[in-house]
Write a protein that holds these residues in place. Structure first.
Motif, short mmCIF file in Angstrom:
data_model
loop_
_atom_site.label_atom_id
_atom_site.label_comp_id
_atom_site.label_asym_id
_atom_site.label_seq_id
_atom_site.Cartn_x
_atom_site.Cartn_y
_atom_site.Cartn_z
N LYS A 228 1.50 6.60 -6.81
CA LYS A 228 0.34 7.45 -7.08
C LYS A 228 0.66 8.93 -6.88
N HIS A 229 1.48 9.24 -5.88
CA HIS A 229 1.80 10.63 -5.56
C HIS A 229 3.14 11.07 -6.15
N TYR B 102 1.14 4.15 -2.80
CA TYR B 102 1.03 5.57 -2.45
C TYR B 102 2.19 6.35 -3.07
N LYS C 169 0.84 -1.21 0.00
CA LYS C 169 0.00 0.00 0.00
C LYS C 169 0.87 1.25 0.00
#
Length: 92
Positions: free
Chosen positions: A52-53, A49, A45
């Motif tokens: 994604k960022h 993250y 996860k």
């Protein structure tokens, strides 16, 4: 000792929930805690993250991901992260 790692992950997670944007150092430390706890599901996860960022996959985050995936038995994923690193530092 594992309790310290779990407490760090809990605190880091609460920070994100409250709008605190983690930096590369926080991410590398959280991934390292996952490696020590064998919590690959949380580490994945965190990896998502990071992607994604658009956080930079630097030597610290990269090394932490490689270590976590290897310690948790995901050697293919560990190698995939290694190949994606823009700079590789090999120490013997």
């Amino acid at each position: 000792m594992g309790n310290h790692h779990a407490l760090y992950l809990s605190a880091a997670g609460r920070g994100v929930i409250h709008g605190i944007i983690p930096d590369e150092v926080t991410m590398a430390t959280a991934i390292s805690a996952c490696a020590h706890l064998g919590a690959v599901h949380i580490g994945k996860k965190i990896h998502s993250y990071i992607q994604k960022h658009s956080l930079k996959l630097d030597v610290y985050i990269g090394s932490s991901l490689i270590d976590m995936y290897a310690k948790c038995g995901s050697l293919d994923q560990s190698l995939a992260v290694f190949y994606k690193l823009p700079e590789k530092y090999l120490f013997c």
